[in-house]
Design a protein around this motif. Structure first.
Motif, short mmCIF file in Angstrom:
data_model
loop_
_atom_site.label_atom_id
_atom_site.label_comp_id
_atom_site.label_asym_id
_atom_site.label_seq_id
_atom_site.Cartn_x
_atom_site.Cartn_y
_atom_site.Cartn_z
N GLY A 106 0.80 -1.12 0.10
CA GLY A 106 -0.02 -0.04 -0.09
C GLY A 106 0.78 1.22 0.04
O GLY A 106 2.02 1.23 -0.11
N GLY A 107 0.16 2.30 -0.01
CA GLY A 107 0.97 3.61 0.16
C GLY A 107 0.04 4.72 0.54
O GLY A 107 -1.23 4.50 0.60
N ARG A 108 0.52 5.77 0.89
CA ARG A 108 -0.18 6.90 1.48
C ARG A 108 0.65 8.36 1.30
O ARG A 108 1.81 8.01 1.14
CB ARG A 108 -1.05 6.89 2.74
CG ARG A 108 0.05 7.20 4.03
CD ARG A 108 -1.08 7.62 5.04
NE ARG A 108 0.02 7.56 6.32
CZ ARG A 108 0.45 8.53 6.59
NH1 ARG A 108 0.27 9.67 6.26
NH2 ARG A 108 1.05 8.61 7.89
N ASP A 110 1.93 11.28 2.94
CA ASP A 110 1.99 11.93 4.20
C ASP A 110 2.27 13.52 4.05
O ASP A 110 3.19 13.75 3.32
CB ASP A 110 3.23 11.52 4.96
CG ASP A 110 3.58 11.87 6.46
OD1 ASP A 110 2.77 11.51 7.38
OD2 ASP A 110 4.35 12.82 6.67
N GLY A 114 5.73 13.26 2.31
CA GLY A 114 5.24 12.71 1.10
C GLY A 114 4.87 11.54 1.02
O GLY A 114 4.38 10.89 1.87
N LEU A 116 4.56 7.45 1.12
CA LEU A 116 5.08 6.28 1.83
C LEU A 116 4.59 4.96 1.11
O LEU A 116 3.52 4.91 0.63
CB LEU A 116 4.30 6.39 3.12
CG LEU A 116 4.39 7.53 4.01
CD1 LEU A 116 3.57 7.46 5.37
CD2 LEU A 116 5.72 8.08 4.29
N LEU A 118 4.27 0.62 2.01
CA LEU A 118 3.92 -0.28 2.94
C LEU A 118 3.96 -1.61 2.13
O LEU A 118 3.41 -1.99 1.52
CB LEU A 118 2.82 0.04 3.63
CG LEU A 118 2.24 -1.03 4.61
CD1 LEU A 118 1.33 -0.08 5.93
CD2 LEU A 118 1.07 -1.95 3.92
N VAL A 136 9.58 5.91 3.28
CA VAL A 136 9.28 7.04 2.38
C VAL A 136 9.94 6.71 1.09
O VAL A 136 11.06 6.29 0.92
CB VAL A 136 10.10 8.21 3.09
CG1 VAL A 136 9.65 9.50 2.11
CG2 VAL A 136 9.76 8.64 4.47
N CYS A 137 8.92 7.02 0.23
CA CYS A 137 9.16 7.15 -1.46
C CYS A 137 10.07 8.18 -1.83
O CYS A 137 9.99 9.47 -1.22
CB CYS A 137 8.21 6.90 -2.16
SG CYS A 137 6.89 5.46 -1.82
N GLU A 185 -4.00 7.36 -1.27
CA GLU A 185 -4.21 6.45 -0.48
C GLU A 185 -4.17 5.04 -1.32
O GLU A 185 -4.66 5.14 -2.64
CB GLU A 185 -5.12 5.96 0.65
CG GLU A 185 -4.93 7.01 1.38
CD GLU A 185 -5.96 7.03 2.79
OE1 GLU A 185 -6.67 6.01 2.76
OE2 GLU A 185 -6.32 8.01 3.67
N LEU A 186 -3.21 4.20 -1.16
CA LEU A 186 -3.43 2.93 -2.12
C LEU A 186 -3.43 1.83 -1.23
O LEU A 186 -2.63 1.54 -0.38
CB LEU A 186 -2.05 2.99 -2.86
CG LEU A 186 -1.61 1.53 -3.56
CD1 LEU A 186 -2.83 1.32 -4.81
CD2 LEU A 186 -0.39 1.47 -3.85
N ASP A 187 -4.27 0.87 -1.58
CA ASP A 187 -4.42 -0.71 -0.93
C ASP A 187 -4.24 -1.49 -2.22
O ASP A 187 -5.23 -1.53 -3.02
CB ASP A 187 -5.65 -0.83 -0.25
CG ASP A 187 -5.52 -0.30 1.25
OD1 ASP A 187 -4.56 -0.27 1.55
OD2 ASP A 187 -6.54 -0.64 1.95
N LEU A 206 -7.09 5.73 -3.92
CA LEU A 206 -7.88 7.20 -3.63
C LEU A 206 -6.95 8.08 -4.14
O LEU A 206 -5.77 8.39 -3.72
CB LEU A 206 -8.20 7.22 -1.87
CG LEU A 206 -9.19 6.21 -1.62
CD1 LEU A 206 -8.80 5.71 -0.18
CD2 LEU A 206 -10.46 7.02 -1.59
N LYS B 230 11.28 16.64 3.66
CA LYS B 230 12.20 16.33 2.75
C LYS B 230 13.57 16.80 3.32
O LYS B 230 14.53 16.14 2.86
CB LYS B 230 11.63 16.57 1.26
CG LYS B 230 10.68 15.86 0.76
CD LYS B 230 10.86 14.40 0.43
CE LYS B 230 9.85 13.62 -0.08
NZ LYS B 230 9.89 12.45 -0.27
N THR B 264 -3.85 0.88 4.59
CA THR B 264 -2.73 1.36 4.62
C THR B 264 -2.64 2.46 5.46
O THR B 264 -1.83 2.76 6.38
CB THR B 264 -2.27 1.55 3.23
OG1 THR B 264 -1.96 0.50 2.40
CG2 THR B 264 -0.69 2.49 3.20
N GLN B 280 15.62 5.09 7.56
CA GLN B 280 16.11 5.65 5.99
C GLN B 280 17.21 6.64 6.17
O GLN B 280 17.89 6.75 5.24
CB GLN B 280 15.10 6.10 5.28
CG GLN B 280 14.30 4.90 4.61
CD GLN B 280 12.89 5.57 3.86
OE1 GLN B 280 11.93 5.78 4.44
NE2 GLN B 280 12.87 5.49 2.46
#
Lengths: 207, 473
Positions: A106-108, A110, A114, A116, A118, A136-137, A185-187, A206, B230, B264, B280
């Motif tokens: 998943g992801g969201r 922040d 920025g 993230l 998971l 963090v991406c 958001e991503l699942d 989302l 960042k 998530t 990180q």
């Protein structure tokens, strides 16, 4: 936040070479019978209002044969009535096997750091075990490796080097999809690991 | 515009300081700050400023001024401790007086909802090209250059000695209590920075300054939230390769977060994001104030731990068992001693001592037994670090045991920690050892956590310097 259309989300994943199971919308049971072609399928009702499709009874697995498909279509329609508006979708069924594993990726976004990304033990175990790791991406290959290494379930979902590599690749691709698209958001839950490959069988994006 | 780095230089090494709000009334914050400058022996020029001062008047015996504009000399730093509503006018005057940088101690801004008043400050400082630390902060302390803007009297809070640990804190309350604790731990302070509402100088600026500061060997940080995520990551990454950064994050529970739209988001809240950032960027996460102090003292005094193998020596069997558990609970292991060490130990220890780890030297172990064990084990190639349990309640342990631990702990090239739970007699020996640079812990668990932090940092550092981390197993 707005839920991205399922087929559109499927196409976005495809663009980043993240495998998800073949899916299409139907408006009647005839289309499902044709799609099934004698093989078992999955039927779901999708609605913005139902986060837990399984808990809400909006998922029917392993349905086969004209009669069963017709009956399932009607009963899902009934259950979905209170989550209007909804759409009916059908998918190919991944053959059940005790070796199959379910993970969540998943992801969201922040507000401070920025995007993230998971990974965790997925399916119905997500919230019970809360076994996940987060970064963090954009993530590096080292990050992806460390994320998998942190999971308590690592020896269940990534037993072999090949499996580890496969999961690392999913994470790297997901990270790049998150960074380059407007996703709040991503699942991908679950992604089923099966037969040496994987497929996301449910996508929630989302925007 | 004065750069943020230069601003810190002016704050830490000011040739001249104006204290605005200075007073003869001992209840006033400005009085305490002025008195502190005198108490710690600041050697530059000090100008107390108070609107109510008569011409030719003095504050705490020093010539005082009605306005900063009446001082016809260069001013490096203005410390402002006046009521919030007067601060904009004072800042304007600081601008006209061409001060290099300011510390606004006064509270009464965004923390009580006065957001517009707070924003007006930044407009003034930008117009006049100076920087602001605060408002709503304690300011800075540098024991080496004898600078101390804290409004806490020296009799109420002990000042740490000069050392290599720098401490930055968003909160003044955490700042002052930890400083008081540091003063009573065995390590010294390089810089203290309390930055309050952070309208101008923030976490990123502080990291960038401490990264370059030669006196800073270890950084400890209390943060509630960072403003520039960042940039913070970038600064932390670049700093943590050079020196360890230990962070305690306030607000770890996601209380009050709204209903999540995805699994998530419900799993990965704001604190989890911080944890990811720490991993990180090589930041060492402290979970408590104990961690902060325990980690700081091992990082300041000991070399990095380059492997998992910890040898435990003890003069008490039970605590040795607990120590062994604590090692494994923290991801470390107890090795097998080399044959040569075993042979040497057998020759030097009495027959009641079983030659294996943890090495239980028995309750009558004296300094000779400690000396022999430390001498042999510190040279054992199978050992990466020593945890020495020294129970001063036992018949054999006295100051000579502490001296032996100091001797080997100082000379050996591997890390050593001492575990000494106990009361006043123990405390006297703890102070002896700690002032000689040997970290002493009240429990094996806390010592083991500190060792694990030392190892984790080494692993991060070697991975990210491009050299493979070779962890001996």
């Amino acid at each position: 936040m707005k839920l991205m259309d399922y087929i559109e989300a499927h196409a976005l994943l495809e663009k980043y070479k993240i495998k998800s199971i073949e899916s299409r919308y139907i408006s009647n049971s005839g289309e499902a019978i044709k799609f099934s072609d004698g093989k078992p399928i999955v039927m779901k009702a999708l609605s913005d209002k139902a986060l837990h499709k399984t808990k809400s009874g909006l998922v029917a697995l392993n349905i086969n044969g004209e009669n069963q498909i017709k009956k399932t279509f009607e009963s899902l329609k009934e259950k979905a009535a209170k989550y209007k508006p909804y759409k009916m979708i059908i998918q190919k069924m991944i053959q059940h096997n005790s070796e199959n594993k379910e993970i969540i990726v998943g992801g969201r976004e922040d507000p401070q750091f920025g995007k993230l990304v998971l990974i965790g033990l997925g399916g119905i175990y997500v919230e019970a075990f809360k076994d996940f790791s987060l970064r963090v991406c954009p993530i590096s290959k080292n990050d992806a490796e460390a994320m998998i290494g942190e999971l308590k379930s690592k020896d269940i979902i990534a037993k072999t080097e090949e499996e580890k590599k496969m999961l690392e690749e999913i994470l790297l691709k997901t990270s790049s999809m998150l960074v380059n698209n407007d996703i709040k958001e991503l699942d991908l839950n679950p992604i089923i690991l099966h037969d040496g490959t994987y497929h996301a069988v449910d996508i929630r994006i989302l925007k | 515009m004065t750069s943020k780095y230069k601003s810190f230089e002016y704050m830490m090494h000011p040739k001249s300081v104006a204290i605005i709000g200075a007073s003869n009334n001992p209840d006033k914050v400005g009085h305490i700050i002025t008195q502190n400058y005198l108490d710690v022996g600041y050697s530059g020029k000090l100008y107390p400023v108070n609107i109510n001062v008569e011409k030719g008047g003095k504050i705490i015996g020093i010539d005082a001024y009605k306005s900063i504009l009446d001082i016809k000399e260069d001013i490096d730093l203005a410390v402002i401790a006046v009521p919030a509503k007067v601060v904009p006018k004072i800042l304007e005057e600081c601008g006209l007086a061409k001060v290099k940088t300011t510390i606004i101690v006064s509270g009464g801004f965004a923390e009580v909802g006065e957001i517009n008043l707070q924003e007006s400050l930044l407009k003034i400082s930008n117009k006049h090209n100076f920087t602001i630390l605060g408002p709503n902060c304690l300011g800075v302390m540098d024991p080496k250059s004898r600078v101390d803007t804290l409004f806490l009297p020296t009799f109420k809070i002990d000042r740490p000695r000069i050392g290599g640990v720098s401490f930055a804190s968003q909160s003044g309350a955490v700042g002052s209590s930890v400083l008081d604790m540091i003063a009573n731990e065995g390590f010294g302070l390089a810089k203290f920075i309390s930055y309050g509402n952070a309208i101008d100088i923030d976490e990123v600026d502080i990291l960038e300054y401490l990264e370059k500061d030669n006196d800073t060997k270890v950084i400890i940080f209390y943060i509630e939230g960072v403003k520039r995520g960042k940039e913070f990551m970038k600064a932390a990454k670049s700093t943590s390769i050079k020196k360890p950064i230990i962070v305690i994050k306030g607000g770890t529970t996601n209380a009050g977060a709204g209903a999540a739209h995805s699994h998530t988001a419900s799993l990965a809240g704001s604190y989890e994001a911080y944890e990811a950032v720490f991993k990180q960027t090589g930041i060492i996460k402290a979970d408590s104030l104990d961690d902060i102090l325990d980690f700081a003292k091992i990082f300041e005094t000991q070399p990095l731990l380059k492997g998992k193998r910890v040898a435990i020596i003890t003069n008490g069997g039970g605590v040795g068992v607990l120590a062994t558990d604590s090692i494994y609970n923290n991801g470390l292991i107890q090795p097998e001693l080399a044959d040569k060490s075993k042979k040497q130990l057998r020759e030097s220890m009495p027959p009641i001592v079983n030659i294996k780890l943890p090495l239980d030297m028995a309750g009558d172990a004296n300094d000779k037994r400690f000396n022999d064990a430390l001498n042999i084990i510190s040279n054992d190639p199978n050992v990466d670090a020593i945890m020495a349990v020294a129970l001063f309640q036992t018949p054999g342990a006295d100051s000579r045991v502490a001296a032996s631990l100091i001797h080997f702990g100082t000379l050996m090239k591997k890390p050593m920690v001492v575990v000494s739970p106990g009361g006043n007699y123990t405390k006297a020996h703890k102070d002896m050892m700690e002032s000689s640079g040997i970290p002493v812990y009240p429990s094996p668990e806390r010592a083991a956590r500190a060792l694990a932090a030392l190892l984790n940092y080494y692993e991060y550092k070697s991975k990210n310097e491009g050299k493979p981390a070779r962890i001996k197993r």
